[in-house]
Design a protein around this motif. Structure first.
Motif, mmCIF file in Angstrom:
data_model
loop_
_atom_site.group_PDB
_atom_site.id
_atom_site.type_symbol
_atom_site.label_atom_id
_atom_site.label_comp_id
_atom_site.label_asym_id
_atom_site.label_seq_id
_atom_site.Cartn_x
_atom_site.Cartn_y
_atom_site.Cartn_z
ATOM 1 N N SER A 78 0.830 -1.201 0.000
ATOM 2 C CA SER A 78 0.000 0.000 0.000
ATOM 3 C C SER A 78 0.863 1.249 0.000
ATOM 4 N N LEU A 79 0.465 2.249 -0.786
ATOM 5 C CA LEU A 79 1.206 3.507 -0.816
ATOM 6 C C LEU A 79 1.191 4.176 0.552
ATOM 7 N N GLN A 80 0.088 4.023 1.285
ATOM 8 C CA GLN A 80 -0.007 4.615 2.619
ATOM 9 C C GLN A 80 1.059 4.028 3.538
ATOM 10 N N THR A 81 1.252 2.718 3.445
ATOM 11 C CA THR A 81 2.274 2.070 4.264
ATOM 12 C C THR A 81 3.665 2.516 3.850
ATOM 13 N N ASP A 127 -5.456 0.922 16.075
ATOM 14 C CA ASP A 127 -6.584 1.827 15.874
ATOM 15 C C ASP A 127 -6.618 2.215 14.389
ATOM 16 N N LEU A 128 -7.331 1.429 13.604
ATOM 17 C CA LEU A 128 -7.460 1.764 12.191
ATOM 18 C C LEU A 128 -8.340 2.991 11.990
ATOM 19 N N ASP A 129 -9.171 3.314 12.994
ATOM 20 C CA ASP A 129 -10.151 4.402 12.891
ATOM 21 C C ASP A 129 -11.295 3.984 11.965
ATOM 22 N N GLU A 130 -10.950 3.431 10.803
ATOM 23 C CA GLU A 130 -11.931 2.990 9.817
ATOM 24 C C GLU A 130 -11.257 1.972 8.903
ATOM 25 N N PHE A 131 -12.051 1.180 8.216
ATOM 26 C CA PHE A 131 -11.495 0.345 7.151
ATOM 27 C C PHE A 131 -11.309 1.257 5.949
ATOM 28 N N ARG A 132 -10.114 1.791 5.850
ATOM 29 C CA ARG A 132 -9.829 2.878 4.918
ATOM 30 C C ARG A 132 -9.943 2.451 3.454
ATOM 31 N N SER A 133 -9.856 1.153 3.193
ATOM 32 C CA SER A 133 -9.982 0.692 1.805
ATOM 33 C C SER A 133 -11.331 1.084 1.214
ATOM 34 N N MET A 159 -4.806 -2.049 0.201
ATOM 35 C CA MET A 159 -5.195 -1.770 1.575
ATOM 36 C C MET A 159 -6.235 -2.778 2.062
ATOM 37 N N GLY A 160 -7.185 -3.105 1.191
ATOM 38 C CA GLY A 160 -8.203 -4.075 1.571
ATOM 39 C C GLY A 160 -7.603 -5.436 1.892
ATOM 40 N N ALA A 161 -6.581 -5.847 1.126
ATOM 41 C CA ALA A 161 -5.930 -7.127 1.386
ATOM 42 C C ALA A 161 -5.253 -7.132 2.751
#
Length: 388
Positions: A78-81, A127-133, A159-161
């Motif tokens: 993931s680009l976020q990671t 704490d993901l806060d949300e499932f950002r995918s 991200m979903g994976a």
């Protein structure tokens, strides 16, 4: 209990969820902080962190972050990671775990999800806060241009994976909102974003004031705000000629700065948003793409300000149209709802009172403290619950 709190940024008032949850943990536990900072100036602003030991800060300059995100395109990560994954962060995490031996590691948001395996045998909660995918899935369908839609398709899959993998691993996951449909995955806990606001005396204004609060570096905020100004604002001004729009946010882009004039104000990078709520008549959250619960909604309701938002935002939070907020989807609905609240102060006050009651019951510190304790109990009853 010894908790190592790890974040891809420095928790601050403009990112209130991570800061306030950190404070709640520090009430009863010994908390140390490991995080990333963009520059040396940011690294000096640590006095508000609720830790006794000096925080461990790892430099993460923007250039390096973007370079790692670009490399991630070819690796499947993931680009976020990739954005928040300097090797020095992993090295410091391993060192602190080996030397301090925390009882738990609290990872903050998806950008730290790559660190789960690095914690070894130490219990981890994220704490993901949300499932950002889900946000990127929305972006893939409704992004403002082809580049954004392509980014959405790439990030949604990757991200979903990783989110699904965390669920399979049974890593305790914290989310800020209940599921819209069905049940939450196993080992997932709702811990709403804590926000306490002691209602301040109303600050009389010479003109009716409509307020927007939000990070202006966030694409969904900017696009929603620009849509409101383009499609709705002049019609609202015709209905309420003296009305003005006040924009409060961090890092406003040039297209937002260019809007400033007689009827639009901009307050950038303010130390606190509280005075602006006390000076507003209506708050707006024109967000058409997003997940979790919008902090701007929680803040406005807690501050007892009548609020107009989209049905999506209201449904995520669990508030009702005409009871706690007004909802609207198209320009006609937004114009009517905002103008009506400005023109009917008594009705606006009733709506605002019900909104505040909901905010206190769900997002007040006392409520969130109980939610957080429930999530932490999933780490195992053998872990002491009080600082020794």
């Amino acid at each position: 209990m010894k908790i190592l709190f790890v974040a891809p940024w420095l928790p601050a008032p403009m990112r209130p969820r991570s800061l306030t949850i950190m404070r709640l943990l520090a009430e009863q536990h010994e908390v140390r902080f490991l995080g990333l900072t963009k520059n040396s100036a940011e690294a000096t602003r640590v006095e508000h962190l609720p830790v006794q030991e000096p925080p461990v800060l790892v430099p993460n300059p923007t250039v390096g972050s973007l370079a790692r995100a670009a490399v991630s395109l070819g690796t499947g990560q993931s680009l976020q990671t990739g954005y928040a994954n300097p090797k020095s962060l992993t090295d410091e995490l391993r060192r602190i775990i080996a030397e301090w031996r925390p009882d738990a590691v609290h990872l903050n948001v998806f950008r730290t999800a790559h660190l789960v395996e690095e914690c070894g045998d130490t219990p981890v909660i994220i704490d993901l806060d949300e499932f950002r995918s889900e946000y990127y899935e929305q972006l893939a369908e409704t992004g403002p241009n082809a580049a954004w839609r392509m980014l959405g398709r790439v990030e949604q899959r990757r991200m979903g994976a990783r989110e699904a993998e965390l669920v399979r691993m049974r890593v305790p996951i914290i989310l800020s909102a209940p599921a819209l449909k069905g049940e939450l995955p196993p080992n997932t806990f709702v811990v709403r974003s804590p926000y306490d606001y002691a209602p301040q005396p109303r600050q009389p204004q010479s003109r009716p004031t409509v307020l927007f609060v939000g990070r202006l570096s966030y694409e969904a905020n900017v696009n929603g705000l620009m849509w409101f100004i383009r499609e709705c604002w002049q019609q609202i001004r015709r209905a309420v000629p003296t009305a003005r729009l006040r924009i409060v946010g961090e890092a406003p882009p040039k297209n937002i700065q260019a809007l400033v004039g007689d009827d639009i104000e901009l307050f950038a990078n303010v130390p606190s948003v509280d005075p602006h709520y006390a000076a507003s008549d209506v708050a707006i959250a024109p967000i058409f793409r997003g997940t979790g619960i919008q902090m701007k909604l929680i803040q406005s309701l807690a501050a007892e300000v009548p609020t107009v938002t989209t049905g999506l935002v209201a449904a995520r939070a669990g508030v009702e149209d005409g009871v706690h907020v007004r909802t609207a989807e198209d320009p006609a609905g937004w114009i009517e709802a905002t103008s009506a609240l400005l023109a009917n102060p008594a009705g606006a006050r009733r709506l605002a009172a019900a909104g505040r009651e909901w905010a206190v019951a769900n997002h007040g510190t006392d409520a969130v403290r109980v939610q957080l304790a429930t999530a932490y109990r999933s780490l195992g009853t053998s872990i002491p619950q009080q600082r020794t």
